[in-house]
Scaffold this motif. Structure first.
Motif, PDB file in Angstrom:
ATOM      1  N   VAL A  40       0.828  -1.207   0.000  1.00 60.10           N
ATOM      2  CA  VAL A  40       0.000   0.000   0.000  1.00 60.10           C
ATOM      3  C   VAL A  40       0.863   1.257   0.000  1.00 60.10           C
ATOM      4  CG1 VAL A  40      -1.617   1.364   1.394  1.00 60.10           C
ATOM      5  CG2 VAL A  40      -2.012  -1.070   1.067  1.00 60.10           C
ATOM      6  N   GLY A  41       1.930   1.260   0.807  1.00 57.24           N
ATOM      7  CA  GLY A  41       2.734   2.473   0.972  1.00 57.24           C
ATOM      8  C   GLY A  41       3.726   2.738  -0.143  1.00 57.24           C
ATOM      9  N   TRP A  42       4.290   1.659  -0.737  1.00 52.83           N
ATOM     10  CA  TRP A  42       5.398   1.858  -1.665  1.00 52.83           C
ATOM     11  C   TRP A  42       5.116   1.422  -3.106  1.00 52.83           C
ATOM     12  CZ3 TRP A  42       9.681   4.454  -0.064  1.00 52.83           C
ATOM     13  CH2 TRP A  42       9.836   4.613   1.329  1.00 52.83           C
ATOM     14  N   ILE A  43       4.228   0.452  -3.302  1.00 57.59           N
ATOM     15  CA  ILE A  43       4.009  -0.097  -4.649  1.00 57.59           C
ATOM     16  C   ILE A  43       2.764   0.495  -5.311  1.00 57.59           C
ATOM     17  CG2 ILE A  43       3.534  -2.233  -5.936  1.00 57.59           C
ATOM     18  CD1 ILE A  43       5.248  -3.701  -3.817  1.00 57.59           C
ATOM     19  N   TRP A  44       1.701   0.641  -4.554  1.00 51.76           N
ATOM     20  CA  TRP A  44       0.459   1.180  -5.104  1.00 51.76           C
ATOM     21  C   TRP A  44       0.618   2.687  -5.328  1.00 51.76           C
ATOM     22  CZ3 TRP A  44      -4.957   0.232  -2.429  1.00 51.76           C
ATOM     23  CH2 TRP A  44      -5.967   0.357  -3.399  1.00 51.76           C
TER      24      TRP A  44
END
Length: 447
Positions: free
Chosen positions: A397-401
């Motif tokens: 959620v924090g780095w890829i999306w």
């Protein structure tokens, strides 16, 4: 593509999600952790961390789930930004499904014990002493039969689907669980010795708050919400787009923390009441007895002391424990069932039977090698795997999306979310702080 099932109401989702979170670990794990970690100081720390750690991680799963409207593997693959993150999504997704199945395998054994003691209270009412002895003696046959009954009950609910199965039974069982717990709390608090337990539970000594206690409370807050193995992600996939996820997530966290608090309000005073009747409630190290010893050794002394009323109290308590087991198990079974039903040509009924048989086989293998496998599987799943899986979901959620896609996903059901404190704090929090906090708990567990 057929339309995807959805929870028919917000209440249905809250009851199902809270039911998933409220299980055996919540009802006996939280109170005994409280007793062994500073009493009320632990309770206070847990309640703070439930919102500082569990709520943000819960939101990550719910948002991914509703956005993808799919099983854990497909959902995480859908967030991928390239072939590497796609393969990572597959790895995390499949591992989460396997861990959920392994958890249910040992969980069904423990839940079977609860069913055995529930039936034992019935046999004692009818004077069937021999049957009662068989039900309470540890043995392969008893364990196999009660475990099988529990798995069949879980499958019978899941096979009906989301609305007619999971939601219908969660909205029936959760209120019954709360009524039983409240009745037992009122009775226990009226007994001699309860006041001493209340003091330990409600009067915090802030000096007892230390790094070890904080990490223990952090772990309990995380595990009690069934996070990391995709249960909340899959439940989120059945939510309507008009529902506000931050509000629903906060409601589930409040209900879960509230029921954990109620469980402590029942168990901690009950231990001290049992001590008044001669139960050995302390270990050699001076700590309160924890885990299965608490349920199966201390509390029966309390029930025996109550005379004929004790049979009904024992029945109510083990019915409570069985309901808590069932509301958790149906959510765990849904994780692999949703994968098989969506990724293969199998119908929901076939998927439930396939997964149910697989879990039965693993649970039987654990029973056949109980001393070697039981504790090993528990540690592998809950101590080591769940924190790492939860951390990976936060990283997705924090780095890829992509941030804009994340915002659009949350805006469905909460159009002005960008103006709220939630959006100002949560994205950065789940990106940086949650992974660090979860990793800290994991490293501490290795020690």
């Amino acid at each position: 593509m057929a339309s995807r099932e959805q929870f028919s109401s917000k209440t249905g989702f809250v009851m199902a999600a809270a039911g998933s979170a409220v299980g055996l670990g919540n009802i006996w794990g939280f109170p005994t952790q409280t007793a062994n970690n500073g009493g009320a100081a632990f309770v206070l720390t847990y309640l703070v961390l439930a919102f500082c750690l569990a709520y943000p991680a819960l939101m990550a799963e719910l948002i991914i789930g509703r956005h993808a409207r799919a099983n854990m593997v497909t959902a995480l693959r859908g967030l991928a930004s390239g072939p590497v993150t796609y393969r990572l999504g597959s790895l995390v997704g499949y591992y989460g499904v396997i861990v959920a199945g392994l958890i249910l395998s040992f969980y069904a054994i423990i839940a079977g014990w609860m069913l055995a003691y529930l039936l034992e209270s019935v046999t004692m009412m009818f004077g069937w002493a021999e049957a009662g002895i068989w039900l309470t003696e540890f043995g392969f046959e008893r364990n196999l039969i009660t475990m099988t009954v529990f798995i069949v009950l879980t499958m019978a609910i899941n096979v009906k689907g989301v609305t007619a199965g999971i939601e219908k039974w969660s909205t029936r069982l959760m209120p019954l669980l709360l009524v039983l717990m409240l009745a037992l709390i009122i009775y226990v608090l009226m007994q001699d010795g309860a006041t001493e337990g209340l003091k330990l539970y409600l009067l915090p000594d802030i000096a007892q708050v230390n790094p070890s206690l904080i990490v223990s409370a952090m772990g309990q807050a995380f595990f009690s919400m069934s996070l990391g193995v995709g249960t909340m992600l899959v439940y989120g996939s059945y939510l309507a787009e008009k529902d506000s996820l931050p509000k629903l997530g906060a409601t589930v966290t409040l209900v879960d923390a509230g029921i954990a608090f109620m469980a402590g309000l029942l168990i901690i005073p009950a231990i001290y009441v049992a001590g008044q009747y001669g139960a050995d409630i302390f270990t050699e190290a001076g700590d309160l007895i924890a885990g299965p010893d608490l349920i199966f050794q201390v509390l029966p002394v309390l029930f025996d002391s109550m005379g004929s009323v004790g049979l009904w109290a024992a029945f109510a308590f083990f019915l409570l424990m069985s309901i808590a087991s069932l509301t958790s198990s149906i959510s765990m079974l849904e994780v692999p069932v949703s994968l098989v039903a969506e990724k293969t040509t199998a119908s929901r009924t076939q998927a439930t039977l396939i997964i149910g048989l697989a879990i039965f086989s693993v649970a039987t293998l654990i029973l056949l090698n109980f001393d070697r496998l039981f504790g090993l599987v528990i540690d592998l799943t809950t101590v080591y795997s769940q924190p790492l899986l939860g951390m990976m979901i936060c990283l997705f959620v924090g780095w890829i999306w992509h941030r804009n896609q994340l915002l659009q996903a949350i805006q469905k059901g909460h159009a002005d979310i960008e103006k709220t404190w939630f959006w100002k704090i949560w994205p950065a929090y789940v990106k940086f702080f949650c992974p660090v906090l979860i990793l800290t708990a994991f490293i501490q567990s290795l020690g």
